[in-house]
Design a protein around this motif. Structure first.
Motif, PDB file in Angstrom:
ATOM      1  N   VAL A  35      12.262  -0.603   6.144  1.00  0.00           N
ATOM      2  CA  VAL A  35      11.778  -0.700   4.757  1.00  0.00           C
ATOM      3  C   VAL A  35      10.487  -1.518   4.720  1.00  0.00           C
ATOM      4  O   VAL A  35       9.498  -1.130   4.085  1.00  0.00           O
ATOM      5  CB  VAL A  35      12.856  -1.335   3.843  1.00  0.00           C
ATOM      6  N   ILE A  39       6.687  -0.183   3.681  1.00  0.00           N
ATOM      7  CA  ILE A  39       5.901  -0.745   2.574  1.00  0.00           C
ATOM      8  C   ILE A  39       4.563  -1.257   3.104  1.00  0.00           C
ATOM      9  O   ILE A  39       3.513  -1.016   2.517  1.00  0.00           O
ATOM     10  CB  ILE A  39       6.683  -1.871   1.875  1.00  0.00           C
ATOM     11  N   TYR A  41       2.818  -0.477   5.826  1.00  0.00           N
ATOM     12  CA  TYR A  41       1.853   0.485   6.366  1.00  0.00           C
ATOM     13  C   TYR A  41       0.947   1.081   5.283  1.00  0.00           C
ATOM     14  O   TYR A  41      -0.274   1.017   5.399  1.00  0.00           O
ATOM     15  CB  TYR A  41       2.556   1.578   7.177  1.00  0.00           C
ATOM     16  N   PRO A  42       1.538   1.627   4.168  1.00  0.00           N
ATOM     17  CA  PRO A  42       0.648   2.146   3.115  1.00  0.00           C
ATOM     18  C   PRO A  42      -0.246   1.058   2.524  1.00  0.00           C
ATOM     19  O   PRO A  42      -1.410   1.314   2.235  1.00  0.00           O
ATOM     20  CB  PRO A  42       1.617   2.683   2.063  1.00  0.00           C
ATOM     21  N   VAL A  43       0.300  -0.162   2.359  1.00  0.00           N
ATOM     22  CA  VAL A  43      -0.501  -1.230   1.749  1.00  0.00           C
ATOM     23  C   VAL A  43      -1.699  -1.559   2.644  1.00  0.00           C
ATOM     24  O   VAL A  43      -2.838  -1.637   2.181  1.00  0.00           O
ATOM     25  CB  VAL A  43       0.354  -2.488   1.500  1.00  0.00           C
ATOM     26  N   SER A  45      -3.074   0.370   4.907  1.00  0.00           N
ATOM     27  CA  SER A  45      -4.004   1.509   4.926  1.00  0.00           C
ATOM     28  C   SER A  45      -4.839   1.521   3.659  1.00  0.00           C
ATOM     29  O   SER A  45      -6.035   1.805   3.689  1.00  0.00           O
ATOM     30  CB  SER A  45      -3.251   2.833   5.005  1.00  0.00           C
ATOM     31  N   PHE A  46      -4.181   1.220   2.519  1.00  0.00           N
ATOM     32  CA  PHE A  46      -4.890   1.207   1.233  1.00  0.00           C
ATOM     33  C   PHE A  46      -5.997   0.164   1.251  1.00  0.00           C
ATOM     34  O   PHE A  46      -7.083   0.372   0.717  1.00  0.00           O
ATOM     35  CB  PHE A  46      -3.891   0.914   0.113  1.00  0.00           C
ATOM     36  N   LEU A  47      -5.711  -0.975   1.883  1.00  0.00           N
ATOM     37  CA  LEU A  47      -6.684  -2.064   1.906  1.00  0.00           C
ATOM     38  C   LEU A  47      -7.930  -1.712   2.721  1.00  0.00           C
ATOM     39  O   LEU A  47      -8.995  -2.267   2.504  1.00  0.00           O
ATOM     40  CB  LEU A  47      -6.045  -3.326   2.486  1.00  0.00           C
ATOM     41  N   THR A  48      -7.772  -0.769   3.673  1.00  0.00           N
ATOM     42  CA  THR A  48      -8.920  -0.381   4.494  1.00  0.00           C
ATOM     43  C   THR A  48      -9.768   0.612   3.720  1.00  0.00           C
ATOM     44  O   THR A  48      -9.307   1.711   3.439  1.00  0.00           O
ATOM     45  CB  THR A  48      -8.432   0.294   5.781  1.00  0.00           C
ATOM     46  N   PRO A  49     -10.998   0.259   3.358  1.00  0.00           N
ATOM     47  CA  PRO A  49     -11.783   1.186   2.544  1.00  0.00           C
ATOM     48  C   PRO A  49     -12.139   2.452   3.312  1.00  0.00           C
ATOM     49  O   PRO A  49     -12.432   2.388   4.511  1.00  0.00           O
ATOM     50  CB  PRO A  49     -13.032   0.397   2.185  1.00  0.00           C
ATOM     51  N   PRO A  50     -12.098   3.619   2.643  1.00  0.00           N
ATOM     52  CA  PRO A  50     -12.439   4.869   3.318  1.00  0.00           C
ATOM     53  C   PRO A  50     -13.935   4.940   3.575  1.00  0.00           C
ATOM     54  O   PRO A  50     -14.714   4.321   2.842  1.00  0.00           O
ATOM     55  CB  PRO A  50     -12.016   5.935   2.320  1.00  0.00           C
TER      56      PRO A  50
END
Lengths: 157, 370
Positions: A35, A39, A41-43, A45-50
């Protein structure tokens, strides 16, 4: 003698045995871990700007020839970054990336030095954009310059 | 032999050597013993309606998801009319898991309001607002108003057509109030019209003012819950004296519920990602099917059904004033319900609550079907 061996074997087996509690602890621990990972991993990844894709080809009107006298330079907007337009003392017009190759500062033209200079760490480039002294590790990227009538057109790619 | 010792110690309920070392170290430095004592002493009443006790914690859990996903969205969102829509589009299409974070934020917001309503009505019907918990109720109703404010202000932030017109309608409503109505509308809009200034202002409400108010009032609310403990409803059948320890029994059940909610949210966000719609155009006419978020539907529908003129005033004015009086009544329920305050059954208030609940459900249903 045999029975003592048997006892020791039994005791060792008892110690190594997976109890119901330790098995449940293991299941609980791994599910909590799953769990947490699902949680985090997406957070993260989200923090890394595209990466914003920028076209490799770019053409910009940098200014008018009459606005830039010999032995001067000016900064203009080239895509999302700054670029430096230089008119050499001989009158030739050149364009470079204005981003210092050392630590990303924006360079400027120094008419007294007749060269390009970075104020942040005293980096010097010559009129070809070559790093000649100070900390910059690489030359400045040079862009193509065309003069159409009075307009200076700078392009890359 | 270490394993067996550990196991024996754990089975006997004593802390293991490793546990006691770390726990003791922290305890000596943080001084958490009083908290542990509170947690150890705290109990929750057990009776046939104990289930409703879980909804407060569930609201809090969903709120914490709002905080976390909201902070994440802040990293990419840009609060201006020129960039808001595009930045949300960027989040939804380019940022890794951006669609997930935004959909979680929207879904969790809606679920939170739904759970909050369940929590509020269960407190209402079980008469948990009676003495000495009047202020717990008042702070709770204030938190409801704040949550609706969060919903209203957050709805506009993607700057899409639907939200733009919903905000025009919503910010027009305070105008019916005499004397300060005009001021309130201008205060909300940051001008005479809904423009980029409104968006920036709503962003400020949404991420600074409302969170600050929530922190304050939620703090008082939770403190009061700690002070007074959970309310045992009045009347026969509840005075059985049975309790459950808060730690670990109740909290672990709470966590099971939260885990379920998290799974549900993730599924909803993945299967039904929140739509973005079309970018708002202040010079276009309102599209058909314009309506507010579901939790405002019952009031929206009421205002639609009222005739243009009623008695001596406009129907809309009367409707809005009636809602304001209703909200004030709801806030003051613990002080008006004298029978519940004395621990007596108060059928009148149960009936009022039922009427309100039925009214909300029916009007919301009409709004959905219309």
């Amino acid at each position: 003698m045999n029975s003592v061996k048997q006892d020791v074997r039994d005791e060792m087996e008892r110690m190594n045995k997976t109890t119901r509690r330790s098995f449940l602890d293991y299941l609980l621990g791994t599910s909590v871990g799953a769990v947490v990972v699902s949680i985090c991993y997406p957070v993260l990844s989200f923090l890394t700007p595209p990466r914003v894709a920028e076209s490799a080809d770019l053409t910009v009107v940098a200014g008018k020839v009459k606005d830039i006298p010999p032995n001067s330079g000016r900064i203009f907007k080239f895509g999302s970054r700054a670029a430096l337009l230089v008119r050499t003392p001989a009158g030739e017009i050149r364009a470079f990336s204005a981003t210092c190759t050392h630590l990303d500062c924006t360079v400027q033209y120094r008419d007294d030095l007749r060269g390009i200079w970075c104020a942040c760490h005293d980096g010097h480039y010559d009129l070809q954009g070559r790093n000649v002294s100070g900390p910059p590790p690489r030359p400045l990227e040079q862009f193509k310059v065309n003069v159409r009538g009075d307009e200076i057109v700078v392009s890359r790619g | 032999m270490k394993t067996t010792t550990d196991f024996k110690e754990r089975a006997s309920g004593r802390p293991t050597e490793a546990q006691s070392g770390a726990a003791e170290w922290l305890r000596n430095r943080l001084g958490t013993s009083p908290l542990e004592e509170i947690a150890a002493e705290k109990t929750v009443p057990r009776h046939r309606h104990s289930l409703w006790y879980y909804f407060g914690g569930m609201t809090l859990f969903l709120f914490s998801i709002q905080v976390v996903t909201g902070i994440l969205l802040l990293l990419y969102y840009r609060p201006s009319a020129e960039e808001a829509f595009e930045s949300v589009q960027f989040i939804m299409t380019d940022v890794s898991f951006g669609w997930l974070v935004r959909s979680l934020h929207s879904w969790s917001a809606n679920l939170m309001i739904a759970v909050l309503f369940v929590h509020m009505f269960s407190v209402f019907f079980l008469k948990a607002y009676r003495r000495p918990r009047e202020l717990t109720w008042v702070t709770g109703v204030l938190l409801l108003f704040i949550s609706l404010g969060f919903g209203f202000s957050g709805y506009l932030l993607p700057w899409n057509k639907l939200a733009f017109f919903a905000t025009r309608v919503g910010t027009e409503i305070p105008r019916v109030f005499p004397f300060f109505g005009d001021f309130m509308m201008r205060f909300l809009r940051g001008g005479d019209e809904v423009t980029g200034a409104t968006l920036t202002r709503f962003f400020g409400f949404h991420v600074a003012i409302l969170p600050a108010l929530t922190t304050l009032i939620l703090g008082v609310h939770l403190w009061l819950v700690q002070c007074h403990g959970m309310s045992r409803p009045p009347g026969p059948g509840y005075e059985n004296g049975k309790t459950m320890k808060f730690w670990p029994n109740f909290l672990l059940r709470d966590i099971m519920g939260w885990l379920f909610a998290l799974g549900l949210l993730a599924a909803l966000a993945a299967i039904f990602p929140w739509e973005l719609g079309e970018k708002a155009d202040p010079f276009a006419s309102a599209p058909a099917g314009i309506r507010p978020e579901w939790f405002f539907l019952f009031s929206f529908e009421t205002l639609k059904l009222l005739p243009a003129h009623l008695w001596f005033m406009e129907g809309e004015t009367l409707g809005v004033l009636a809602f304001a009086v209703g909200a004030a009544f709801w806030l003051l329920v613990p002080f008006l319900d004298k029978r519940a305050a004395r621990g007596l059954p108060s059928r009148a208030f149960t009936a009022i609550g039922l009427l309100v609940l039925i009214y909300i459900i029916v009007m919301t249903a009409i709004g959905f079907l219309a």
